[in-house]
Design an enzyme around this catalytic site. Structure first.
Site, PDB file in Angstrom:
ATOM      1  N   ASP A   8       0.849  -1.197   0.000  1.00  0.00           N
ATOM      2  CA  ASP A   8       0.000   0.000   0.000  1.00  0.00           C
ATOM      3  C   ASP A   8       0.885   1.248   0.000  1.00  0.00           C
ATOM      4  O   ASP A   8       2.117   1.164  -0.147  1.00  0.00           O
ATOM      5  CB  ASP A   8      -1.033  -0.041   1.150  1.00  0.00           C
ATOM      6  CG  ASP A   8      -0.430   0.200   2.530  1.00  0.00           C
ATOM      7  OD1 ASP A   8       0.791   0.419   2.628  1.00  0.00           O
ATOM      8  OD2 ASP A   8      -1.207   0.178   3.510  1.00  0.00           O
ATOM      9  N   CYS A  65       2.793  -3.608   3.976  1.00  0.00           N
ATOM     10  CA  CYS A  65       1.972  -2.438   4.289  1.00  0.00           C
ATOM     11  C   CYS A  65       2.598  -1.783   5.516  1.00  0.00           C
ATOM     12  O   CYS A  65       3.799  -1.957   5.750  1.00  0.00           O
ATOM     13  CB  CYS A  65       0.490  -2.790   4.463  1.00  0.00           C
ATOM     14  SG  CYS A  65       0.064  -3.859   5.856  1.00  0.00           S
ATOM     15  N   GLY A  66       1.846  -1.018   6.284  1.00  0.00           N
ATOM     16  CA  GLY A  66       2.449  -0.356   7.442  1.00  0.00           C
ATOM     17  C   GLY A  66       2.970  -1.358   8.456  1.00  0.00           C
ATOM     18  O   GLY A  66       4.098  -1.272   8.935  1.00  0.00           O
ATOM     19  N   THR A  67       2.120  -2.332   8.787  1.00  0.00           N
ATOM     20  CA  THR A  67       2.495  -3.366   9.754  1.00  0.00           C
ATOM     21  C   THR A  67       2.705  -4.737   9.112  1.00  0.00           C
ATOM     22  O   THR A  67       3.238  -5.637   9.754  1.00  0.00           O
ATOM     23  CB  THR A  67       1.370  -3.539  10.794  1.00  0.00           C
ATOM     24  OG1 THR A  67       0.169  -3.896  10.081  1.00  0.00           O
ATOM     25  CG2 THR A  67       1.155  -2.260  11.586  1.00  0.00           C
ATOM     26  N   GLY A  68       2.181  -4.929   7.917  1.00  0.00           N
ATOM     27  CA  GLY A  68       2.164  -6.249   7.277  1.00  0.00           C
ATOM     28  C   GLY A  68       0.908  -7.028   7.638  1.00  0.00           C
ATOM     29  O   GLY A  68       0.615  -8.066   7.030  1.00  0.00           O
ATOM     30  N   VAL A  69       0.161  -6.540   8.606  1.00  0.00           N
ATOM     31  CA  VAL A  69      -0.986  -7.305   9.119  1.00  0.00           C
ATOM     32  C   VAL A  69      -2.160  -7.281   8.133  1.00  0.00           C
ATOM     33  O   VAL A  69      -2.640  -8.324   7.683  1.00  0.00           O
ATOM     34  CB  VAL A  69      -1.431  -6.797  10.504  1.00  0.00           C
ATOM     35  CG1 VAL A  69      -2.705  -7.494  10.953  1.00  0.00           C
ATOM     36  CG2 VAL A  69      -0.325  -7.012  11.524  1.00  0.00           C
ATOM     37  N   GLY A  70      -2.628  -6.080   7.806  1.00  0.00           N
ATOM     38  CA  GLY A  70      -3.820  -5.978   6.967  1.00  0.00           C
ATOM     39  C   GLY A  70      -3.640  -6.654   5.617  1.00  0.00           C
ATOM     40  O   GLY A  70      -4.516  -7.403   5.147  1.00  0.00           O
ATOM     41  N   HIS A  98       8.445 -25.148   8.064  1.00  0.00           N
ATOM     42  CA  HIS A  98       7.400 -25.921   8.746  1.00  0.00           C
ATOM     43  C   HIS A  98       6.000 -25.666   8.195  1.00  0.00           C
ATOM     44  O   HIS A  98       5.171 -26.570   8.198  1.00  0.00           O
ATOM     45  CB  HIS A  98       7.400 -25.595  10.246  1.00  0.00           C
ATOM     46  CG  HIS A  98       8.597 -26.143  10.958  1.00  0.00           C
ATOM     47  ND1 HIS A  98       8.740 -26.066  12.321  1.00  0.00           N
ATOM     48  CD2 HIS A  98       9.712 -26.773  10.494  1.00  0.00           C
ATOM     49  CE1 HIS A  98       9.893 -26.641  12.674  1.00  0.00           C
ATOM     50  NE2 HIS A  98      10.504 -27.056  11.579  1.00  0.00           N
ATOM     51  N   ARG A 109       6.580   0.136   8.475  1.00  0.00           N
ATOM     52  CA  ARG A 109       6.667   0.998   9.653  1.00  0.00           C
ATOM     53  C   ARG A 109       7.202   0.229  10.866  1.00  0.00           C
ATOM     54  O   ARG A 109       7.245   0.768  11.966  1.00  0.00           O
ATOM     55  CB  ARG A 109       5.286   1.590   9.969  1.00  0.00           C
ATOM     56  CG  ARG A 109       4.790   2.550   8.888  1.00  0.00           C
ATOM     57  CD  ARG A 109       3.358   2.969   9.125  1.00  0.00           C
ATOM     58  NE  ARG A 109       2.926   3.931   8.114  1.00  0.00           N
ATOM     59  CZ  ARG A 109       1.647   4.184   7.821  1.00  0.00           C
ATOM     60  NH1 ARG A 109       0.687   3.549   8.467  1.00  0.00           N
ATOM     61  NH2 ARG A 109       1.343   5.062   6.890  1.00  0.00           N
ATOM     62  N   ARG A 132       6.296 -34.688   8.784  1.00  0.00           N
ATOM     63  CA  ARG A 132       5.182 -34.403   9.703  1.00  0.00           C
ATOM     64  C   ARG A 132       4.581 -33.027   9.428  1.00  0.00           C
ATOM     65  O   ARG A 132       3.399 -32.778   9.711  1.00  0.00           O
ATOM     66  CB  ARG A 132       5.628 -34.518  11.158  1.00  0.00           C
ATOM     67  CG  ARG A 132       6.587 -33.439  11.617  1.00  0.00           C
ATOM     68  CD  ARG A 132       7.111 -33.712  13.028  1.00  0.00           C
ATOM     69  NE  ARG A 132       7.852 -32.602  13.580  1.00  0.00           N
ATOM     70  CZ  ARG A 132       9.120 -32.313  13.283  1.00  0.00           C
ATOM     71  NH1 ARG A 132       9.769 -33.043  12.394  1.00  0.00           N
ATOM     72  NH2 ARG A 132       9.726 -31.282  13.846  1.00  0.00           N
ATOM     73  N   HIS A 133       5.375 -32.148   8.884  1.00  0.00           N
ATOM     74  CA  HIS A 133       4.874 -30.797   8.586  1.00  0.00           C
ATOM     75  C   HIS A 133       3.893 -30.816   7.414  1.00  0.00           C
ATOM     76  O   HIS A 133       2.984 -29.996   7.350  1.00  0.00           O
ATOM     77  CB  HIS A 133       6.033 -29.844   8.319  1.00  0.00           C
ATOM     78  CG  HIS A 133       6.974 -29.748   9.466  1.00  0.00           C
ATOM     79  ND1 HIS A 133       6.592 -29.263  10.695  1.00  0.00           N
ATOM     80  CD2 HIS A 133       8.278 -30.128   9.586  1.00  0.00           C
ATOM     81  CE1 HIS A 133       7.624 -29.325  11.519  1.00  0.00           C
ATOM     82  NE2 HIS A 133       8.655 -29.850  10.877  1.00  0.00           N
ATOM     83  N   ARG A 136       0.444 -31.481   8.688  1.00  0.00           N
ATOM     84  CA  ARG A 136      -0.151 -30.313   9.349  1.00  0.00           C
ATOM     85  C   ARG A 136      -0.554 -29.244   8.343  1.00  0.00           C
ATOM     86  O   ARG A 136      -1.597 -28.585   8.496  1.00  0.00           O
ATOM     87  CB  ARG A 136       0.836 -29.755  10.374  1.00  0.00           C
ATOM     88  CG  ARG A 136       1.025 -30.730  11.515  1.00  0.00           C
ATOM     89  CD  ARG A 136       2.257 -30.451  12.330  1.00  0.00           C
ATOM     90  NE  ARG A 136       2.446 -31.477  13.352  1.00  0.00           N
ATOM     91  CZ  ARG A 136       3.586 -31.684  13.992  1.00  0.00           C
ATOM     92  NH1 ARG A 136       4.645 -30.939  13.727  1.00  0.00           N
ATOM     93  NH2 ARG A 136       3.673 -32.630  14.891  1.00  0.00           N
TER      94      ARG A 136
HETATM   95  C1  RB5 Z   1      -2.338   2.294   6.503  1.00  0.00           C
HETATM   96  O1  RB5 Z   1      -2.364   3.469   7.230  1.00  0.00           O
HETATM   97  C2  RB5 Z   1      -2.171   1.115   7.431  1.00  0.00           C
HETATM   98  O2  RB5 Z   1      -3.347   0.893   8.137  1.00  0.00           O
HETATM   99  C3  RB5 Z   1      -1.781  -0.105   6.652  1.00  0.00           C
HETATM  100  O3  RB5 Z   1      -0.593   0.135   5.959  1.00  0.00           O
HETATM  101  C4  RB5 Z   1      -1.513  -1.384   7.436  1.00  0.00           C
HETATM  102  O4  RB5 Z   1      -0.625  -1.167   8.480  1.00  0.00           O
HETATM  103  C5  RB5 Z   1      -2.700  -2.151   7.843  1.00  0.00           C
HETATM  104  O5  RB5 Z   1      -2.621  -3.254   8.376  1.00  0.00           O
END
Ligand code: RB5
Length: 146
Positions: A8, A65-70, A98, A109, A132-133, A136
């Site tokens: 993003d 992305c900012g955190t990689g999470v979304g 694994h 970020r 084994r992996h 799973r």
């Molecule tokens: C964008 O501001 C931020 O929310 C996105 O990059 C990301 O961190 C979401 O998981």
């Protein structure tokens, strides 16, 4: 080997650094963007890379992305994707050995570019151990069919 990349607006610079880094190592990159710093929605890019990997257009994917999470959550909604967020090299390596992850995600970020390169190196160089992996991972993928 082809790597699909997506990001993003928060990660354009990081994507360009990592793209150049993996290309210099001989990987072919399919860049799904964004290449603009204008605010955008990470699910769009997570899904594009997820679909490219699931369809076999790319062997592996890297999402930022900012955190990689979304962006990893978006990719994981695509059937066949095993994406994980890694902020250090050990988890990245073990996620391939694994869990046979096919997409790596991290946060622009959260980690600096040199740490990101180490994470990418460990992930790309690691190989799935099977055994084994495999059982799973098969169990994980069966969840998609229920
Ligand atoms: C964008 O501001 C931020 O929310 C996105 O990059 C990301 O961190 C979401 O998981």
């Amino acid at each position: 080997m082809k790597i699909a990349m997506g990001n993003d607006h928060s990660a354009v610079e990081m994507k360009n650094e990592i793209k150049a880094y993996v290309e210099a190592k001989g990987y072919e990159v399919i860049d799904f963007g964004t290449n603009s710093s204008e605010s955008c929605d990470y699910p769009v890019y997570g899904e594009k890379v997820g679909r490219a990997v699931a369809a076999g257009e790319a062997d592996l994917g890297i999402l930022i992305c900012g955190t990689g999470v979304g962006i990893s959550l978006a990719a994981n909604k695509v059937k066949g994707v095993r994406a994980c967020v890694c902020s250090e090299p050990y988890s990245a390596k073990l996620s391939k050995m694994h869990n046979n992850t096919n997409i790596l995600a991290f946060g622009a970020r959260v980690v600096g570019v040199e740490l990101a390169k180490m994470i990418v190196d460990q992930w790309l160089e690691a190989e799935f151990e099977g055994g084994r992996h495999q059982r799973r991972v098969d169990m994980l993928m069966e969840i998609e069919n229920r």
